[in-house]
Design a protein around this motif. Sequence first.
Motif, PDB file in Angstrom:
ATOM      1  N   SER A  32       1.374  14.459   0.387  1.00  0.00           N
ATOM      2  CA  SER A  32       2.711  13.706   0.136  1.00  0.00           C
ATOM      3  C   SER A  32       2.766  12.469   0.702  1.00  0.00           C
ATOM      4  O   SER A  32       3.529  11.600   0.590  1.00  0.00           O
ATOM      5  CB  SER A  32       3.904  14.578   0.625  1.00  0.00           C
ATOM      6  N   ASP A  33       1.570  11.861   1.317  1.00  0.00           N
ATOM      7  CA  ASP A  33       1.624  10.469   1.694  1.00  0.00           C
ATOM      8  C   ASP A  33       0.930   9.614   0.671  1.00  0.00           C
ATOM      9  O   ASP A  33       0.009   9.677   0.075  1.00  0.00           O
ATOM     10  CB  ASP A  33       0.383  10.492   3.074  1.00  0.00           C
ATOM     11  N   PRO A  34       2.239   8.759   0.027  1.00  0.00           N
ATOM     12  CA  PRO A  34       1.656   7.988  -0.983  1.00  0.00           C
ATOM     13  C   PRO A  34       0.302   6.980  -0.835  1.00  0.00           C
ATOM     14  O   PRO A  34      -0.239   6.554  -1.662  1.00  0.00           O
ATOM     15  CB  PRO A  34       3.180   6.951  -1.189  1.00  0.00           C
ATOM     16  N   LEU A  35       0.108   6.532   0.629  1.00  0.00           N
ATOM     17  CA  LEU A  35      -1.153   5.719   0.705  1.00  0.00           C
ATOM     18  C   LEU A  35      -2.347   6.248   0.617  1.00  0.00           C
ATOM     19  O   LEU A  35      -3.170   5.703   0.426  1.00  0.00           O
ATOM     20  CB  LEU A  35      -0.708   5.337   2.000  1.00  0.00           C
ATOM     21  N   ILE A  36      -2.336   7.595   0.585  1.00  0.00           N
ATOM     22  CA  ILE A  36      -3.659   8.442   0.163  1.00  0.00           C
ATOM     23  C   ILE A  36      -4.036   8.004  -1.186  1.00  0.00           C
ATOM     24  O   ILE A  36      -5.148   7.894  -1.559  1.00  0.00           O
ATOM     25  CB  ILE A  36      -3.298  10.000   0.403  1.00  0.00           C
ATOM     26  N   TRP A  37      -2.962   7.893  -2.238  1.00  0.00           N
ATOM     27  CA  TRP A  37      -3.269   7.589  -3.486  1.00  0.00           C
ATOM     28  C   TRP A  37      -3.228   6.398  -4.218  1.00  0.00           C
ATOM     29  O   TRP A  37      -3.330   6.181  -5.258  1.00  0.00           O
ATOM     30  CB  TRP A  37      -2.341   8.739  -4.347  1.00  0.00           C
ATOM     31  N   GLU A  38      -2.987   5.434  -3.249  1.00  0.00           N
ATOM     32  CA  GLU A  38      -2.794   4.101  -3.755  1.00  0.00           C
ATOM     33  C   GLU A  38      -3.954   3.348  -4.381  1.00  0.00           C
ATOM     34  O   GLU A  38      -3.530   2.624  -5.372  1.00  0.00           O
ATOM     35  CB  GLU A  38      -2.419   3.202  -2.607  1.00  0.00           C
ATOM     36  N   GLN A  39      -5.111   3.993  -4.399  1.00  0.00           N
ATOM     37  CA  GLN A  39      -6.313   3.167  -4.939  1.00  0.00           C
ATOM     38  C   GLN A  39      -6.709   4.480  -6.022  1.00  0.00           C
ATOM     39  O   GLN A  39      -7.561   4.214  -6.971  1.00  0.00           O
ATOM     40  CB  GLN A  39      -7.278   2.835  -4.184  1.00  0.00           C
ATOM     41  N   HIS A  40      -6.228   5.305  -6.015  1.00  0.00           N
ATOM     42  CA  HIS A  40      -6.651   6.471  -7.064  1.00  0.00           C
ATOM     43  C   HIS A  40      -5.961   6.496  -8.473  1.00  0.00           C
ATOM     44  O   HIS A  40      -5.030   5.739  -8.424  1.00  0.00           O
ATOM     45  CB  HIS A  40      -6.244   7.976  -6.388  1.00  0.00           C
ATOM     46  N   PRO A  41      -6.668   6.789  -9.433  1.00  0.00           N
ATOM     47  CA  PRO A  41      -6.074   6.820 -10.683  1.00  0.00           C
ATOM     48  C   PRO A  41      -4.956   7.570 -10.931  1.00  0.00           C
ATOM     49  O   PRO A  41      -4.217   7.481 -11.661  1.00  0.00           O
ATOM     50  CB  PRO A  41      -7.284   7.260 -11.759  1.00  0.00           C
ATOM     51  N   ALA A  42      -4.560   8.389  -9.899  1.00  0.00           N
ATOM     52  CA  ALA A  42      -3.576   9.443 -10.431  1.00  0.00           C
ATOM     53  C   ALA A  42      -2.500   9.037  -8.957  1.00  0.00           C
ATOM     54  O   ALA A  42      -2.473   9.725  -8.032  1.00  0.00           O
ATOM     55  CB  ALA A  42      -3.997  11.025 -10.080  1.00  0.00           C
ATOM     56  N   ARG A  43      -2.025   7.994  -9.315  1.00  0.00           N
ATOM     57  CA  ARG A  43      -1.470   7.185  -7.975  1.00  0.00           C
ATOM     58  C   ARG A  43       0.038   7.905  -7.988  1.00  0.00           C
ATOM     59  O   ARG A  43       0.566   7.864  -6.509  1.00  0.00           O
ATOM     60  CB  ARG A  43      -0.944   5.680  -8.190  1.00  0.00           C
ATOM     61  N   ASP A  44       0.462   8.863  -8.471  1.00  0.00           N
ATOM     62  CA  ASP A  44       1.701   9.674  -8.398  1.00  0.00           C
ATOM     63  C   ASP A  44       1.260  11.151  -7.820  1.00  0.00           C
ATOM     64  O   ASP A  44       2.180  11.798  -7.544  1.00  0.00           O
ATOM     65  CB  ASP A  44       2.433   9.652  -9.460  1.00  0.00           C
ATOM     66  N   ARG A  45       0.230  11.344  -7.302  1.00  0.00           N
ATOM     67  CA  ARG A  45      -0.031  12.506  -7.068  1.00  0.00           C
ATOM     68  C   ARG A  45       0.850  12.940  -5.710  1.00  0.00           C
ATOM     69  O   ARG A  45       0.690  14.170  -5.255  1.00  0.00           O
ATOM     70  CB  ARG A  45      -1.666  12.856  -6.634  1.00  0.00           C
ATOM     71  N   HIS A  46       1.306  12.231  -4.909  1.00  0.00           N
ATOM     72  CA  HIS A  46       2.216  12.355  -3.761  1.00  0.00           C
ATOM     73  C   HIS A  46       3.269  12.922  -4.324  1.00  0.00           C
ATOM     74  O   HIS A  46       4.014  13.592  -3.307  1.00  0.00           O
ATOM     75  CB  HIS A  46       2.271  11.253  -2.823  1.00  0.00           C
ATOM     76  N   ARG A  47       3.940  12.803  -5.432  1.00  0.00           N
ATOM     77  CA  ARG A  47       5.129  13.375  -5.893  1.00  0.00           C
ATOM     78  C   ARG A  47       4.751  15.112  -6.027  1.00  0.00           C
ATOM     79  O   ARG A  47       3.524  15.524  -6.684  1.00  0.00           O
ATOM     80  CB  ARG A  47       5.511  13.020  -7.094  1.00  0.00           C
ATOM     81  N   LYS A  48       5.887  15.878  -5.515  1.00  0.00           N
ATOM     82  CA  LYS A  48       5.439  17.491  -5.598  1.00  0.00           C
ATOM     83  C   LYS A  48       5.274  17.973  -6.973  1.00  0.00           C
ATOM     84  O   LYS A  48       4.264  18.719  -7.112  1.00  0.00           O
ATOM     85  CB  LYS A  48       6.777  18.135  -5.017  1.00  0.00           C
ATOM     86  N   ASP A  49       5.828  17.270  -8.079  1.00  0.00           N
ATOM     87  CA  ASP A  49       5.466  17.872  -9.390  1.00  0.00           C
ATOM     88  C   ASP A  49       4.054  17.704  -9.641  1.00  0.00           C
ATOM     89  O   ASP A  49       3.473  18.612 -10.247  1.00  0.00           O
ATOM     90  CB  ASP A  49       6.390  17.469 -10.364  1.00  0.00           C
ATOM     91  N   GLU A  50       3.598  16.353  -9.418  1.00  0.00           N
ATOM     92  CA  GLU A  50       2.284  16.012  -9.753  1.00  0.00           C
ATOM     93  C   GLU A  50       1.251  16.777  -9.019  1.00  0.00           C
ATOM     94  O   GLU A  50       0.095  17.207  -9.247  1.00  0.00           O
ATOM     95  CB  GLU A  50       2.098  14.529  -9.577  1.00  0.00           C
ATOM     96  N   PHE A  51       1.735  16.928  -7.657  1.00  0.00           N
ATOM     97  CA  PHE A  51       0.820  17.555  -6.554  1.00  0.00           C
ATOM     98  C   PHE A  51       0.792  19.000  -6.960  1.00  0.00           C
ATOM     99  O   PHE A  51      -0.412  19.590  -7.066  1.00  0.00           O
ATOM    100  CB  PHE A  51       1.022  17.580  -5.250  1.00  0.00           C
ATOM    101  N   THR A  52       1.686  19.789  -7.597  1.00  0.00           N
ATOM    102  CA  THR A  52       1.720  21.161  -7.956  1.00  0.00           C
ATOM    103  C   THR A  52       0.757  21.348  -8.961  1.00  0.00           C
ATOM    104  O   THR A  52       0.144  22.350  -9.119  1.00  0.00           O
ATOM    105  CB  THR A  52       3.067  21.554  -8.177  1.00  0.00           C
ATOM    106  N   ARG A  53       0.983  20.402 -10.309  1.00  0.00           N
ATOM    107  CA  ARG A  53      -0.270  20.709 -11.099  1.00  0.00           C
ATOM    108  C   ARG A  53      -1.650  20.351 -10.506  1.00  0.00           C
ATOM    109  O   ARG A  53      -2.575  21.186 -10.859  1.00  0.00           O
ATOM    110  CB  ARG A  53       0.115  19.326 -12.147  1.00  0.00           C
TER     111      ARG A  53
END
Length: 185
Positions: A32-53
């Motif tokens: 859920s830490d947005p900084l983990i995903w800031e350089q990743h192509p899936a930048r929204d993966r910190h959102r629960k719905d995206e992470f659930t997928r």
Amino acid sequence: MPFEPQPYLSGALVDVRPLRAEDFADLYAVASDPLIWEQHPARDRHRKDEFTRFFREALDSRGALAVIDRREGRLIGSSRYHGYDSDRGEVEIGWTFLARSHWGGAYNSELKRLMLQHAFRFVGTVVFLVGPDNIRSRRAVERIGGVLSGTWADGDGVESLLYRIDSRSCVPSWSPSPRSPSSSV
């Protein structure tokens, strides 16, 4: 012997075991830490719905792994084996992320060393696909010996950089240290 995509591995810093459905809450607490995903192509993966997928796909892959900090005994991230190809003698390691508290090289290096050791019992080459803008991941793969070998595009046209590590180029002192499935992690 067939490739085992969900081994139990143990090092000085981390234990690695198959990801389980009951890991969701602990892993999402990390993801859920947005900084983990800031350089990743899936930048929204910190959102629960995206992470659930993402989590559901990880479980369905039957290659997803939980990464546990040995000292703290808590889940700090995950990784995955994917695309095992016995004819080509290769497998992919990817989808790796760790809590920012465990960034800096030592934990990721040990995780990848353990995963490479395991993979090289079955294949001669391990591949990594990294988003072109993900400088942190590119540097991390290069630090462990990854060689940029080209590009790769998925079915949606999303392009990644293709890195390879050949078993002959790894440090010879690396030896597998798997734990049996009956071991607790």
